[in-house]
Write a protein that holds these residues in place. Sequence first.
Motif, PDB file in Angstrom:
ATOM      1  N   GLN A   8      -9.953   5.026  -6.314  1.00 23.99           N
ATOM      2  CA  GLN A   8      -9.378   5.725  -7.465  1.00 23.99           C
ATOM      3  C   GLN A   8     -10.343   6.788  -7.964  1.00 23.99           C
ATOM      4  N   ALA A  61      -5.601   3.608  -0.006  1.00 20.98           N
ATOM      5  CA  ALA A  61      -5.830   2.181   0.230  1.00 20.98           C
ATOM      6  C   ALA A  61      -5.865   1.919   1.721  1.00 20.98           C
ATOM      7  N   MET A  82       0.827  -1.212   0.000  1.00 21.38           N
ATOM      8  CA  MET A  82       0.000   0.000   0.000  1.00 21.38           C
ATOM      9  C   MET A  82       0.861   1.261   0.000  1.00 21.38           C
ATOM     10  N   TYR A  85     -14.131   2.410  -5.846  1.00 21.52           N
ATOM     11  CA  TYR A  85     -13.301   1.507  -5.039  1.00 21.52           C
ATOM     12  C   TYR A  85     -13.458   0.066  -5.496  1.00 21.52           C
ATOM     13  N   TRP A 144       1.889   2.930  -3.206  1.00 24.75           N
ATOM     14  CA  TRP A 144       0.871   3.630  -3.999  1.00 24.75           C
ATOM     15  C   TRP A 144       0.646   5.024  -3.398  1.00 24.75           C
ATOM     16  N   VAL A 151      -9.216  -0.339  -2.286  1.00 25.13           N
ATOM     17  CA  VAL A 151      -8.412   0.615  -3.052  1.00 25.13           C
ATOM     18  C   VAL A 151      -9.350   1.600  -3.738  1.00 25.13           C
ATOM     19  N   THR A 180      -2.690   6.722  -4.472  1.00 27.41           N
ATOM     20  CA  THR A 180      -3.885   5.883  -4.466  1.00 27.41           C
ATOM     21  C   THR A 180      -4.273   5.555  -3.038  1.00 27.41           C
TER      22      THR A 180
END
Length: 270
Positions: free
Chosen positions: A250, A118, A110, A233, A113, A248, A116
């Motif tokens: 986005q 998460a 995680m 997600y 990222w 996750v 992003t």
Amino acid sequence: MNLIGQFLRARRELVDPEELGLEAGPRRRVPGLRREEVALLAGVSTDYYVRLEQGREKNPSAQVVDALARALRLDDDAITYLHDLAHPSAPRRKRTEQRERVSRHLVQLMDAWPRTPAVVLGRCLTVLAGNQLGRALFSGHPHSDDLVRLVFLDPSAREFYPDWERVALNTVGGLRAAAGLDPDDPLVIRTVGELSVKSPEFRKLWARHDIRQKTTETKRFHHRLVGDLVLHYESLTVNSAPGQQLVVYQADPGSRSEEALALLGSLTSA
């Protein structure tokens, strides 16, 4: 505990008789469908169905479960749940509460990222771990590390979630799905007990027995630092830790939400 009976009764009370061509009428004294109506629609005897609801019949066949699902208009998640109730994979044992731990390798993944959000959720939707942006997304609330309590006990929840009613329904359904078939789990008992006492909205939704697997969805947020966000997600099962989910988030490329996430990252960076 008669889980099948509780589920069947809750679900039949939610079915509108008129949608099935049945007359509601002033003499109907129960919400939803009567037991004999469910039995008729499912093609089983009323006596058999009554035994199911009362817990005197515990192992309906797969064909009967499918027939009941059609009669009660269950969606795929609820059908799977009902099959699991009728045919559990193994006998349930009394649980002792265990601390939920997140693999350090998953945390490292995680952290790789940075743009992003998460988080890893536990079986009662507590935030067990998250990367910097994932933590920042839910920061600033008394219950930032507990998504169920955030929805139902946090005074700012309805502002944070513009679609609060839908989020609340899905959160309770997700808690039921995550809790699975282990009603003796001490963490589940404590969580449901506290929320049932403190939140009338939770208590009402929990009684519906809705099932919502947390898979994929678009969700709106109003963040205190960067304003409105529209995020998609995906929820992924952590096979190495049963009950945990990697979620996750986005934003659409080039969208205002993507810009807001970048701003949130810059505002919360160490």
